[in-house]
Design a protein around this motif. Sequence first.
Motif, PDB file in Angstrom:
ATOM      1  N   SER A  22     -16.763  45.107 -24.775  1.00  0.00           N
ATOM      2  CA  SER A  22     -17.243  44.338 -23.634  1.00  0.00           C
ATOM      3  C   SER A  22     -18.683  43.883 -23.852  1.00  0.00           C
ATOM      4  N   PRO A  23     -18.970  42.584 -23.666  1.00  0.00           N
ATOM      5  CA  PRO A  23     -20.343  42.104 -23.861  1.00  0.00           C
ATOM      6  C   PRO A  23     -21.338  42.843 -22.983  1.00  0.00           C
ATOM      7  N   SER A  24     -22.455  43.189 -23.553  1.00  0.00           N
ATOM      8  CA  SER A  24     -23.508  43.939 -22.868  1.00  0.00           C
ATOM      9  C   SER A  24     -24.814  43.164 -22.977  1.00  0.00           C
ATOM     10  N   VAL A  25     -25.510  43.037 -21.860  1.00  0.00           N
ATOM     11  CA  VAL A  25     -26.803  42.351 -21.872  1.00  0.00           C
ATOM     12  C   VAL A  25     -27.782  43.089 -22.786  1.00  0.00           C
ATOM     13  N   PHE A  26     -27.757  44.418 -22.737  1.00  0.00           N
ATOM     14  CA  PHE A  26     -28.665  45.196 -23.576  1.00  0.00           C
ATOM     15  C   PHE A  26     -28.412  44.929 -25.059  1.00  0.00           C
ATOM     16  N   ILE A  27     -27.147  44.946 -25.475  1.00  0.00           N
ATOM     17  CA  ILE A  27     -26.825  44.717 -26.884  1.00  0.00           C
ATOM     18  C   ILE A  27     -27.175  43.286 -27.284  1.00  0.00           C
ATOM     19  N   ALA A  28     -26.911  42.330 -26.392  1.00  0.00           N
ATOM     20  CA  ALA A  28     -27.236  40.937 -26.694  1.00  0.00           C
ATOM     21  C   ALA A  28     -28.737  40.752 -26.909  1.00  0.00           C
ATOM     22  N   MET A  29     -29.546  41.408 -26.057  1.00  0.00           N
ATOM     23  CA  MET A  29     -30.995  41.290 -26.195  1.00  0.00           C
ATOM     24  C   MET A  29     -31.506  42.083 -27.395  1.00  0.00           C
TER      25      MET A  29
ATOM     26  N   THR B  81     -18.782  34.050 -20.698  1.00  0.00           N
ATOM     27  CA  THR B  81     -18.501  34.157 -19.257  1.00  0.00           C
ATOM     28  C   THR B  81     -18.575  35.592 -18.753  1.00  0.00           C
ATOM     29  N   HIS B  82     -18.485  36.583 -19.655  1.00  0.00           N
ATOM     30  CA  HIS B  82     -18.583  37.982 -19.241  1.00  0.00           C
ATOM     31  C   HIS B  82     -19.927  38.292 -18.592  1.00  0.00           C
ATOM     32  N   PHE B  83     -20.955  37.465 -18.892  1.00  0.00           N
ATOM     33  CA  PHE B  83     -22.276  37.695 -18.305  1.00  0.00           C
ATOM     34  C   PHE B  83     -22.392  37.105 -16.905  1.00  0.00           C
ATOM     35  N   GLY B  84     -21.370  36.421 -16.434  1.00  0.00           N
ATOM     36  CA  GLY B  84     -21.343  35.898 -15.074  1.00  0.00           C
ATOM     37  C   GLY B  84     -22.371  34.810 -14.827  1.00  0.00           C
ATOM     38  N   ASP B  85     -22.928  34.813 -13.610  1.00  0.00           N
ATOM     39  CA  ASP B  85     -23.883  33.775 -13.223  1.00  0.00           C
ATOM     40  C   ASP B  85     -25.206  33.878 -13.972  1.00  0.00           C
ATOM     41  N   GLU B  86     -25.441  35.001 -14.643  1.00  0.00           N
ATOM     42  CA  GLU B  86     -26.703  35.196 -15.359  1.00  0.00           C
ATOM     43  C   GLU B  86     -26.668  34.605 -16.766  1.00  0.00           C
ATOM     44  N   ALA B  87     -25.525  34.100 -17.209  1.00  0.00           N
ATOM     45  CA  ALA B  87     -25.381  33.684 -18.610  1.00  0.00           C
ATOM     46  C   ALA B  87     -26.405  32.629 -19.010  1.00  0.00           C
ATOM     47  N   LYS B  88     -26.582  31.577 -18.186  1.00  0.00           N
ATOM     48  CA  LYS B  88     -27.508  30.502 -18.532  1.00  0.00           C
ATOM     49  C   LYS B  88     -28.941  31.010 -18.564  1.00  0.00           C
ATOM     50  N   ALA B  89     -29.297  31.854 -17.604  1.00  0.00           N
ATOM     51  CA  ALA B  89     -30.658  32.396 -17.575  1.00  0.00           C
ATOM     52  C   ALA B  89     -30.926  33.305 -18.768  1.00  0.00           C
ATOM     53  N   LEU B  90     -29.895  33.980 -19.249  1.00  0.00           N
ATOM     54  CA  LEU B  90     -30.067  34.883 -20.396  1.00  0.00           C
ATOM     55  C   LEU B  90     -30.426  34.135 -21.675  1.00  0.00           C
TER      56      LEU B  90
ATOM     57  N   TRP C 199     -33.616  29.010 -14.087  1.00  0.00           N
ATOM     58  CA  TRP C 199     -32.169  28.822 -14.163  1.00  0.00           C
ATOM     59  C   TRP C 199     -31.380  30.062 -13.774  1.00  0.00           C
ATOM     60  N   LYS C 200     -32.054  31.088 -13.331  1.00  0.00           N
ATOM     61  CA  LYS C 200     -31.373  32.324 -12.970  1.00  0.00           C
ATOM     62  C   LYS C 200     -30.358  32.070 -11.855  1.00  0.00           C
ATOM     63  N   GLY C 201     -29.133  32.505 -12.079  1.00  0.00           N
ATOM     64  CA  GLY C 201     -28.079  32.373 -11.074  1.00  0.00           C
ATOM     65  C   GLY C 201     -27.399  31.021 -11.047  1.00  0.00           C
ATOM     66  N   LYS C 202     -27.755  30.115 -11.970  1.00  0.00           N
ATOM     67  CA  LYS C 202     -27.167  28.783 -11.986  1.00  0.00           C
ATOM     68  C   LYS C 202     -26.123  28.679 -13.087  1.00  0.00           C
TER      69      LYS C 202
END
Length: 442
Positions: A330-337, A250-259, A163-166
Amino acid sequence: MTASTQEMADMRTYNVVILGIGFLFIFTAFTTCGNIEQTVVKSLDNATFTGSGYHSLGIIYGVFSLANLLALTVVPVLGPRFTMFFSGILYSGYIAVFITPSTWSFYFTSVLIGIGAALLWTAQGYFLLENSDVTTINRNTGIFWALLQCSMLFGNLYVYLGWKGKTEISDQDRKVMFIALLVTSVLGTLSFLILRKSPLLEEEVLPEEEGRPLLYKQRATSAIMEAKKDFSLELSFCSGVYGTCIGATTHFGDEAKALIGISGIVVGFGEIVGGGLFGLVLKNSRFRRTSVVFLGMVVHFVAFYLIFLSIPDDAPVVFHTSPLHTPYMSPSVFIAMLCSFLLGLGDSCFNTQLYSILGCIYMDQSAPAFAIFKFVQSIFAAMAFFYSGYVLLSWQLLVMVVLGFTGTLCFFVVEKAQNTLAESHSEHYSGSCAQSQRGVGL
Protein backbone atom coordinates in the motif's frame (compact mmCIF):
# COMPACT_ATOMS: atom_id res chain seq x y z
CA MET A 1 48.76 35.61 1.40
CA THR A 2 49.20 39.28 0.44
CA ALA A 3 46.40 41.83 0.78
CA SER A 4 46.00 41.97 -3.00
CA THR A 5 45.78 38.20 -3.26
CA GLN A 6 43.27 38.10 -0.40
CA GLU A 7 41.08 40.71 -2.12
CA MET A 8 41.06 38.68 -5.34
CA ALA A 9 40.24 35.50 -3.42
CA ASP A 10 37.34 37.32 -1.67
CA MET A 11 36.06 38.57 -5.02
CA ARG A 12 36.14 35.03 -6.37
CA THR A 13 34.11 33.82 -3.38
CA TYR A 14 31.65 36.70 -3.91
CA ASN A 15 31.22 35.67 -7.55
CA VAL A 16 30.59 32.03 -6.63
CA VAL A 17 27.94 33.01 -4.06
CA ILE A 18 26.15 35.42 -6.44
CA LEU A 19 26.33 32.78 -9.17
CA GLY A 20 24.65 30.30 -6.82
CA ILE A 21 21.97 32.83 -5.81
CA GLY A 22 21.18 33.60 -9.46
CA PHE A 23 20.75 29.92 -10.22
CA LEU A 24 18.71 29.51 -7.03
CA PHE A 25 16.10 32.00 -8.28
CA ILE A 26 16.03 30.83 -11.90
CA PHE A 27 15.76 27.18 -10.98
CA THR A 28 13.23 27.83 -8.23
CA ALA A 29 11.06 28.80 -11.17
CA PHE A 30 12.17 26.20 -13.71
CA THR A 31 12.50 23.18 -11.39
CA THR A 32 9.07 23.83 -9.90
CA CYS A 33 7.70 24.21 -13.42
CA GLY A 34 9.26 20.93 -14.55
CA ASN A 35 7.96 19.14 -11.48
CA ILE A 36 4.33 20.18 -12.02
CA GLU A 37 3.94 20.91 -15.73
CA GLN A 38 2.61 17.49 -16.79
CA THR A 39 0.07 17.68 -13.97
CA VAL A 40 -0.85 21.26 -14.99
CA VAL A 41 -1.15 20.33 -18.66
CA LYS A 42 -3.47 17.41 -17.87
CA SER A 43 -5.70 19.79 -15.86
CA LEU A 44 -6.04 22.45 -18.57
CA ASP A 45 -9.61 23.28 -19.51
CA ASN A 46 -8.60 24.10 -23.08
CA ALA A 47 -9.79 21.98 -25.99
CA THR A 48 -7.23 23.52 -28.38
CA PHE A 49 -4.16 22.75 -26.25
CA THR A 50 -2.58 19.42 -27.16
CA GLY A 51 0.88 19.76 -25.63
CA SER A 52 2.55 17.25 -23.33
CA GLY A 53 4.78 18.16 -20.41
CA TYR A 54 6.94 15.12 -21.04
CA HIS A 55 7.35 16.03 -24.71
CA SER A 56 8.23 19.62 -23.81
CA LEU A 57 10.96 18.47 -21.42
CA GLY A 58 12.18 16.03 -24.05
CA ILE A 59 12.45 18.85 -26.61
CA ILE A 60 14.26 21.04 -24.08
CA TYR A 61 16.92 18.45 -23.38
CA GLY A 62 17.19 17.40 -27.03
CA VAL A 63 17.83 20.96 -28.20
CA PHE A 64 20.06 21.45 -25.15
CA SER A 65 22.29 18.62 -26.34
CA LEU A 66 22.70 20.02 -29.87
CA ALA A 67 23.07 23.63 -28.72
CA ASN A 68 26.08 22.74 -26.60
CA LEU A 69 28.08 22.85 -29.84
CA LEU A 70 26.90 26.45 -30.31
CA ALA A 71 27.73 27.30 -26.70
CA LEU A 72 31.38 26.41 -27.25
CA THR A 73 31.77 29.38 -29.59
CA VAL A 74 29.25 31.80 -28.05
CA VAL A 75 30.44 31.78 -24.42
CA PRO A 76 34.06 32.82 -25.11
CA VAL A 77 32.84 35.62 -27.43
CA LEU A 78 30.05 37.08 -25.28
CA GLY A 79 31.65 36.23 -21.96
CA PRO A 80 30.03 34.09 -19.25
CA ARG A 81 28.26 36.93 -17.43
CA PHE A 82 26.32 38.31 -20.43
CA THR A 83 25.67 34.79 -21.70
CA MET A 84 24.03 33.80 -18.41
CA PHE A 85 21.94 37.00 -18.41
CA PHE A 86 20.67 36.32 -21.94
CA SER A 87 19.93 32.69 -21.04
CA GLY A 88 17.95 33.80 -18.01
CA ILE A 89 15.67 35.81 -20.31
CA LEU A 90 14.93 32.65 -22.33
CA TYR A 91 14.15 30.72 -19.14
CA SER A 92 11.73 33.48 -18.06
CA GLY A 93 9.99 33.33 -21.45
CA TYR A 94 9.29 29.63 -21.02
CA ILE A 95 7.77 30.19 -17.57
CA ALA A 96 5.59 33.01 -18.94
CA VAL A 97 3.95 30.70 -21.51
CA PHE A 98 2.09 28.82 -18.76
CA ILE A 99 0.19 31.97 -17.77
CA THR A 100 -1.75 31.82 -21.04
CA PRO A 101 -0.74 28.52 -22.64
CA SER A 102 -1.01 27.62 -26.31
CA THR A 103 0.47 24.60 -28.03
CA TRP A 104 2.68 26.50 -30.50
CA SER A 105 4.18 28.86 -27.89
CA PHE A 106 4.67 25.96 -25.48
CA TYR A 107 6.80 24.00 -27.92
CA PHE A 108 8.50 27.06 -29.44
CA THR A 109 9.76 28.25 -26.07
CA SER A 110 10.79 24.67 -25.31
CA VAL A 111 13.23 25.01 -28.21
CA LEU A 112 14.40 28.44 -27.01
CA ILE A 113 14.98 27.33 -23.45
CA GLY A 114 16.95 24.33 -24.74
CA ILE A 115 19.32 26.80 -26.43
CA GLY A 116 19.34 28.94 -23.29
CA ALA A 117 20.15 25.95 -21.11
CA ALA A 118 23.20 25.03 -23.20
CA LEU A 119 24.49 28.60 -23.01
CA LEU A 120 23.69 28.93 -19.32
CA TRP A 121 25.37 25.74 -18.13
CA THR A 122 28.44 26.09 -20.32
CA ALA A 123 28.86 29.69 -19.09
CA GLN A 124 28.30 28.53 -15.51
CA GLY A 125 31.05 25.91 -15.72
CA TYR A 126 33.37 28.41 -17.40
CA PHE A 127 32.67 31.09 -14.77
CA LEU A 128 32.90 28.71 -11.80
CA LEU A 129 36.33 27.50 -12.89
CA GLU A 130 37.46 31.05 -13.63
CA ASN A 131 36.81 31.73 -9.97
CA SER A 132 38.38 28.53 -8.62
CA ASP A 133 41.74 26.82 -8.38
CA VAL A 134 42.79 23.35 -7.32
CA THR A 135 42.56 24.31 -3.64
CA THR A 136 39.05 25.82 -3.86
CA ILE A 137 37.24 23.80 -6.56
CA ASN A 138 35.64 21.40 -4.05
CA ARG A 139 34.53 24.23 -1.77
CA ASN A 140 33.17 26.35 -4.62
CA THR A 141 31.37 23.39 -6.15
CA GLY A 142 29.79 22.67 -2.76
CA ILE A 143 28.70 26.29 -2.26
CA PHE A 144 27.20 26.52 -5.73
CA TRP A 145 25.50 23.14 -5.52
CA ALA A 146 23.96 23.82 -2.08
CA LEU A 147 22.59 27.21 -3.22
CA LEU A 148 21.29 25.75 -6.48
CA GLN A 149 19.46 22.95 -4.72
CA CYS A 150 17.70 25.38 -2.38
CA SER A 151 15.66 26.06 -5.53
CA MET A 152 13.83 22.81 -4.79
CA LEU A 153 12.35 24.24 -1.59
CA PHE A 154 10.42 27.45 -2.11
CA GLY A 155 8.39 26.87 -5.27
CA ASN A 156 7.46 23.37 -4.19
CA LEU A 157 6.39 24.67 -0.78
CA TYR A 158 4.02 27.03 -2.58
CA VAL A 159 2.68 24.10 -4.61
CA TYR A 160 1.92 22.22 -1.41
CA LEU A 161 0.26 25.14 0.38
CA GLY A 162 -1.65 26.35 -2.68
CA TRP A 163 -2.79 23.00 -4.06
CA LYS A 164 -3.48 21.09 -0.87
CA GLY A 165 -6.80 19.26 -1.11
CA LYS A 166 -7.28 20.00 -4.82
CA THR A 167 -7.79 17.24 -7.34
CA GLU A 168 -7.79 19.60 -10.36
CA ILE A 169 -5.73 22.75 -11.01
CA SER A 170 -7.96 25.71 -11.96
CA ASP A 171 -6.96 28.44 -14.42
CA GLN A 172 -6.68 30.93 -11.56
CA ASP A 173 -4.43 28.61 -9.56
CA ARG A 174 -2.21 28.15 -12.59
CA LYS A 175 -1.94 31.85 -13.38
CA VAL A 176 -1.09 32.88 -9.83
CA MET A 177 1.52 30.14 -9.59
CA PHE A 178 3.30 30.98 -12.85
CA ILE A 179 3.22 34.75 -12.35
CA ALA A 180 5.05 34.18 -9.07
CA LEU A 181 7.52 31.84 -10.78
CA LEU A 182 8.08 34.38 -13.60
CA VAL A 183 8.95 37.15 -11.11
CA THR A 184 11.36 34.76 -9.37
CA SER A 185 13.06 33.85 -12.66
CA VAL A 186 13.47 37.52 -13.61
CA LEU A 187 15.11 38.29 -10.25
CA GLY A 188 17.61 35.48 -10.82
CA THR A 189 18.36 36.79 -14.32
CA LEU A 190 19.00 40.30 -13.02
CA SER A 191 21.40 39.00 -10.37
CA PHE A 192 23.90 38.05 -13.09
CA LEU A 193 24.37 41.76 -13.79
CA ILE A 194 26.12 42.25 -10.44
CA LEU A 195 28.73 39.55 -11.04
CA ARG A 196 32.24 40.97 -11.24
CA LYS A 197 34.89 40.23 -13.80
CA SER A 198 36.80 37.17 -12.67
CA PRO A 199 40.16 38.15 -11.15
CA LEU A 200 43.22 36.16 -12.17
CA LEU A 201 45.42 34.95 -9.35
CA GLU A 202 49.13 34.52 -9.82
CA GLU A 203 50.45 31.18 -11.05
CA GLU A 204 47.25 30.27 -12.85
CA VAL A 205 49.17 27.72 -14.96
CA LEU A 206 49.33 24.65 -12.78
CA PRO A 207 52.50 22.56 -12.79
CA GLU A 208 50.58 19.35 -13.15
CA GLU A 209 48.88 20.61 -16.30
CA GLU A 210 52.24 20.87 -18.05
CA GLY A 211 52.85 17.16 -17.67
CA ARG A 212 49.31 15.88 -17.99
CA PRO A 213 49.25 13.49 -20.96
CA LEU A 214 46.74 14.18 -23.74
CA LEU A 215 45.90 10.48 -23.95
CA TYR A 216 44.92 10.53 -20.27
CA LYS A 217 42.53 13.42 -20.87
CA GLN A 218 40.97 11.65 -23.84
CA ARG A 219 40.41 8.48 -21.82
CA ALA A 220 39.09 10.45 -18.88
CA THR A 221 36.66 12.29 -21.15
CA SER A 222 35.31 9.02 -22.54
CA ALA A 223 34.76 7.47 -19.11
CA ILE A 224 33.28 10.62 -17.54
CA MET A 225 30.80 10.97 -20.40
CA GLU A 226 29.83 7.32 -20.05
CA ALA A 227 29.21 7.89 -16.35
CA LYS A 228 27.18 11.04 -17.04
CA LYS A 229 25.09 9.27 -19.68
CA ASP A 230 23.96 6.76 -17.08
CA PHE A 231 23.35 9.33 -14.32
CA SER A 232 21.31 11.53 -16.72
CA LEU A 233 18.43 9.05 -16.74
CA GLU A 234 18.26 9.32 -12.96
CA LEU A 235 18.25 13.13 -13.23
CA SER A 236 15.20 12.96 -15.51
CA PHE A 237 13.41 10.64 -13.13
CA CYS A 238 14.12 12.86 -10.10
CA SER A 239 13.22 16.14 -11.79
CA GLY A 240 10.04 15.26 -13.64
CA VAL A 241 8.83 11.69 -13.62
CA TYR A 242 8.70 10.84 -9.91
CA GLY A 243 6.62 13.90 -8.99
CA THR A 244 4.11 13.01 -11.71
CA CYS A 245 3.93 9.44 -10.37
CA ILE A 246 3.10 10.72 -6.88
CA GLY A 247 0.45 13.09 -8.23
CA ALA A 248 -1.15 10.26 -10.21
CA THR A 249 -1.29 7.82 -7.27
CA THR A 250 -4.95 7.78 -6.28
CA HIS A 251 -4.15 5.93 -3.02
CA PHE A 252 -2.97 9.29 -1.64
CA GLY A 253 -6.47 10.73 -2.08
CA ASP A 254 -7.04 14.48 -2.23
CA GLU A 255 -3.48 15.11 -1.02
CA ALA A 256 -1.85 13.59 -4.12
CA LYS A 257 -1.40 16.86 -6.06
CA ALA A 258 -0.10 18.71 -3.02
CA LEU A 259 2.39 15.91 -2.33
CA ILE A 260 4.12 16.78 -5.62
CA GLY A 261 5.27 19.98 -3.91
CA ILE A 262 6.35 18.22 -0.72
CA SER A 263 8.23 15.65 -2.76
CA GLY A 264 10.13 18.41 -4.56
CA ILE A 265 11.02 20.02 -1.24
CA VAL A 266 12.30 16.74 0.20
CA VAL A 267 14.33 16.04 -2.96
CA GLY A 268 15.82 19.50 -2.44
CA PHE A 269 16.73 18.71 1.16
CA GLY A 270 18.51 15.59 -0.04
CA GLU A 271 20.41 17.62 -2.64
CA ILE A 272 21.39 20.27 -0.09
CA VAL A 273 22.52 17.72 2.48
CA GLY A 274 24.64 15.95 -0.11
CA GLY A 275 26.09 19.16 -1.55
CA GLY A 276 26.92 20.56 1.85
CA LEU A 277 28.25 17.32 3.28
CA PHE A 278 30.40 16.11 0.41
CA GLY A 279 31.24 19.48 -1.16
CA LEU A 280 32.09 21.36 2.04
CA VAL A 281 32.15 19.46 5.32
CA LEU A 282 34.08 16.40 4.14
CA LYS A 283 36.17 18.05 1.42
CA ASN A 284 39.42 17.50 3.31
CA SER A 285 38.49 14.25 5.03
CA ARG A 286 39.38 10.65 4.31
CA PHE A 287 36.35 10.31 2.01
CA ARG A 288 37.35 9.87 -1.61
CA ARG A 289 35.30 10.78 -4.64
CA THR A 290 34.72 7.11 -5.41
CA SER A 291 33.35 6.54 -1.89
CA VAL A 292 30.80 9.32 -2.37
CA VAL A 293 29.75 8.06 -5.81
CA PHE A 294 29.39 4.50 -4.50
CA LEU A 295 27.21 5.82 -1.67
CA GLY A 296 25.07 7.65 -4.25
CA MET A 297 24.57 4.45 -6.21
CA VAL A 298 23.50 2.47 -3.12
CA VAL A 299 21.16 5.25 -1.96
CA HIS A 300 19.48 5.38 -5.37
CA PHE A 301 19.11 1.61 -5.57
CA VAL A 302 17.33 1.59 -2.19
CA ALA A 303 15.01 4.35 -3.43
CA PHE A 304 14.27 2.51 -6.68
CA TYR A 305 13.36 -0.68 -4.83
CA LEU A 306 10.98 1.13 -2.48
CA ILE A 307 9.38 2.97 -5.41
CA PHE A 308 8.97 -0.32 -7.28
CA LEU A 309 7.10 -1.78 -4.28
CA SER A 310 4.91 1.19 -3.37
CA ILE A 311 3.99 3.14 -6.54
CA PRO A 312 1.57 1.82 -9.21
CA ASP A 313 3.46 0.49 -12.22
CA ASP A 314 1.46 2.59 -14.70
CA ALA A 315 1.61 5.85 -12.70
CA PRO A 316 3.84 7.67 -15.26
CA VAL A 317 1.80 6.58 -18.31
CA VAL A 318 0.27 9.66 -19.93
CA PHE A 319 -2.80 8.06 -21.54
CA HIS A 320 -4.23 6.89 -18.18
CA THR A 321 -6.13 9.48 -16.16
CA SER A 322 -5.46 7.37 -13.06
CA PRO A 323 -3.34 4.26 -12.44
CA LEU A 324 -4.97 0.89 -13.10
CA HIS A 325 -2.27 -1.29 -11.50
CA THR A 326 -2.07 -2.06 -7.80
CA PRO A 327 1.40 -1.79 -6.20
CA TYR A 328 2.92 -4.64 -4.19
CA MET A 329 2.38 -2.76 -0.93
CA SER A 330 0.00 0.00 0.00
CA PRO A 331 1.41 3.43 -0.95
CA SER A 332 2.69 5.34 2.06
CA VAL A 333 3.34 9.07 2.24
CA PHE A 334 6.31 8.42 4.52
CA ILE A 335 7.92 5.95 2.10
CA ALA A 336 7.22 8.24 -0.87
CA MET A 337 8.92 11.16 0.89
CA LEU A 338 11.80 8.96 2.05
CA CYS A 339 12.37 7.99 -1.57
CA SER A 340 12.32 11.67 -2.56
CA PHE A 341 15.06 12.40 -0.03
CA LEU A 342 17.14 9.43 -1.18
CA LEU A 343 16.80 10.48 -4.83
CA GLY A 344 18.05 13.97 -3.99
CA LEU A 345 20.89 12.71 -1.82
CA GLY A 346 22.08 10.24 -4.45
CA ASP A 347 21.89 12.83 -7.21
CA SER A 348 24.03 15.26 -5.20
CA CYS A 349 26.59 12.52 -4.54
CA PHE A 350 27.00 12.01 -8.28
CA ASN A 351 26.98 15.62 -9.40
CA THR A 352 29.28 17.17 -6.80
CA GLN A 353 31.94 14.58 -7.57
CA LEU A 354 31.53 14.85 -11.34
CA TYR A 355 31.96 18.63 -11.13
CA SER A 356 34.96 18.18 -8.86
CA ILE A 357 36.81 15.74 -11.11
CA LEU A 358 36.00 17.77 -14.24
CA GLY A 359 37.43 20.85 -12.54
CA CYS A 360 40.59 18.94 -11.63
CA ILE A 361 41.24 17.48 -15.06
CA TYR A 362 40.12 20.41 -17.23
CA MET A 363 40.98 23.50 -15.21
CA ASP A 364 42.59 24.95 -18.36
CA GLN A 365 39.82 23.87 -20.80
CA SER A 366 36.65 24.50 -18.85
CA ALA A 367 34.30 25.70 -21.62
CA PRO A 368 34.66 22.69 -23.97
CA ALA A 369 34.76 20.25 -21.06
CA PHE A 370 31.48 21.47 -19.57
CA ALA A 371 29.86 21.78 -23.00
CA ILE A 372 30.61 18.12 -23.79
CA PHE A 373 29.56 17.15 -20.26
CA LYS A 374 26.19 18.85 -20.67
CA PHE A 375 25.79 17.53 -24.23
CA VAL A 376 25.86 13.94 -22.99
CA GLN A 377 23.64 14.73 -20.02
CA SER A 378 20.99 16.49 -22.04
CA ILE A 379 20.73 14.04 -24.93
CA PHE A 380 20.07 11.11 -22.61
CA ALA A 381 17.74 13.18 -20.43
CA ALA A 382 15.77 14.02 -23.58
CA MET A 383 15.48 10.34 -24.45
CA ALA A 384 14.31 9.58 -20.92
CA PHE A 385 11.58 12.23 -20.98
CA PHE A 386 10.27 11.03 -24.35
CA TYR A 387 9.88 7.41 -23.23
CA SER A 388 8.83 8.16 -19.63
CA GLY A 389 5.19 8.74 -20.52
CA TYR A 390 4.84 5.39 -22.29
CA VAL A 391 7.02 2.91 -20.41
CA LEU A 392 5.89 1.21 -17.21
CA LEU A 393 7.60 2.32 -14.02
CA SER A 394 9.23 -1.05 -13.33
CA TRP A 395 11.07 -1.01 -16.68
CA GLN A 396 12.23 2.56 -16.13
CA LEU A 397 13.63 1.59 -12.73
CA LEU A 398 15.37 -1.46 -14.18
CA VAL A 399 17.10 0.64 -16.85
CA MET A 400 18.31 3.10 -14.20
CA VAL A 401 19.68 0.30 -12.00
CA VAL A 402 21.69 -1.24 -14.84
CA LEU A 403 23.03 2.04 -16.17
CA GLY A 404 23.60 3.48 -12.69
CA PHE A 405 25.87 0.57 -11.88
CA THR A 406 27.71 0.99 -15.19
CA GLY A 407 28.14 4.73 -14.61
CA THR A 408 29.61 4.15 -11.16
CA LEU A 409 32.18 1.74 -12.59
CA CYS A 410 33.14 4.29 -15.24
CA PHE A 411 33.68 6.92 -12.57
CA PHE A 412 35.98 4.52 -10.71
CA VAL A 413 38.06 4.14 -13.89
CA VAL A 414 38.55 7.92 -14.15
CA GLU A 415 39.40 8.34 -10.47
CA LYS A 416 41.92 5.52 -10.57
CA ALA A 417 43.61 7.07 -13.60
CA GLN A 418 43.60 10.48 -11.88
CA ASN A 419 45.27 9.08 -8.77
CA THR A 420 47.79 7.09 -10.80
CA LEU A 421 48.77 10.21 -12.71
CA ALA A 422 49.00 12.16 -9.44
CA GLU A 423 51.42 9.60 -8.01
CA SER A 424 53.57 9.59 -11.17
CA HIS A 425 53.84 13.39 -10.98
CA SER A 426 53.98 13.63 -7.19
CA GLU A 427 56.83 16.11 -7.24
CA HIS A 428 54.54 18.57 -9.06
CA TYR A 429 51.26 17.72 -7.31
CA SER A 430 51.56 19.34 -3.91
CA GLY A 431 48.18 20.70 -2.89
CA SER A 432 46.37 19.49 -5.97
CA CYS A 433 42.81 18.25 -6.01
CA ALA A 434 43.94 14.73 -6.74
CA GLN A 435 46.15 14.64 -3.67
CA SER A 436 43.35 16.04 -1.53
CA GLN A 437 41.16 13.09 -2.53
CA ARG A 438 43.57 10.39 -1.34
CA GLY A 439 42.53 8.38 1.65
CA VAL A 440 41.15 5.11 2.80
CA GLY A 441 38.07 3.66 1.18
CA LEU A 442 36.80 2.83 -2.27
